[in-house]
Design a protein around this motif. Sequence first.
Motif, short mmCIF file in Angstrom:
data_model
loop_
_atom_site.label_atom_id
_atom_site.label_comp_id
_atom_site.label_asym_id
_atom_site.label_seq_id
_atom_site.Cartn_x
_atom_site.Cartn_y
_atom_site.Cartn_z
N SER A 164 19.27 -4.76 47.38
CA SER A 164 18.39 -5.84 46.94
C SER A 164 17.02 -5.31 46.53
O SER A 164 16.46 -5.75 45.53
N ILE A 217 17.33 -3.56 43.10
CA ILE A 217 17.43 -4.54 42.01
C ILE A 217 16.08 -5.22 41.78
O ILE A 217 15.67 -5.43 40.64
N TYR A 218 15.35 -5.52 42.86
CA TYR A 218 14.04 -6.15 42.70
C TYR A 218 13.07 -5.21 41.99
O TYR A 218 12.29 -5.64 41.14
N ARG A 270 13.76 -5.22 38.41
CA ARG A 270 13.19 -6.43 37.83
C ARG A 270 11.69 -6.25 37.59
O ARG A 270 11.15 -6.66 36.56
N THR A 271 11.00 -5.60 38.52
CA THR A 271 9.57 -5.34 38.38
C THR A 271 9.29 -4.41 37.21
O THR A 271 8.34 -4.63 36.44
N ASP A 301 9.68 -6.30 34.04
CA ASP A 301 8.52 -7.17 33.85
C ASP A 301 7.33 -6.37 33.33
O ASP A 301 6.57 -6.85 32.49
N LEU A 311 11.97 -11.70 33.92
CA LEU A 311 13.16 -12.31 34.50
C LEU A 311 12.72 -13.23 35.63
O LEU A 311 11.89 -12.86 36.46
N LEU A 328 12.72 -15.23 39.18
CA LEU A 328 13.06 -14.78 40.52
C LEU A 328 14.25 -15.54 41.12
O LEU A 328 15.05 -14.96 41.85
N TYR A 363 17.72 -14.08 40.50
CA TYR A 363 17.82 -12.83 41.25
C TYR A 363 18.17 -13.13 42.71
O TYR A 363 19.08 -12.53 43.28
N GLY A 394 21.69 -14.36 43.06
CA GLY A 394 22.63 -13.25 42.92
C GLY A 394 22.76 -12.44 44.19
O GLY A 394 23.86 -12.03 44.58
N VAL A 395 21.65 -12.18 44.86
CA VAL A 395 21.68 -11.42 46.11
C VAL A 395 22.45 -12.19 47.18
O VAL A 395 23.29 -11.62 47.89
#
Length: 71
Positions: free
Chosen positions: A18, A21-22, A25-26, A29, A35, A37, A40, A43-44
């Motif tokens: 997790s 993946i975060y 995403r950062t 961005d 994307l 939150l 996300y 999905g987790v």
Amino acid sequence: MTVDVSRGGLLVTLAIFSVIIYELRTVLDFIGIELPLIPYMAGVFILAGVTVWFITLKGGWRTDTESDEPT
């Protein structure tokens, strides 16, 4: 067939996945691709639910603390 996994090992694996993946995403961005939150997080949670379901389906958790090797 049983899945030989402990709950702690699964939780640590999901936490690491997790965070990776975060951070992805950062990075996206930062380069201009935003994307949201909520998908996300959904999905987790879906991944965690499917993983727990799969382990339960294949034989459950490893709960014994004894090793198979004689001492």
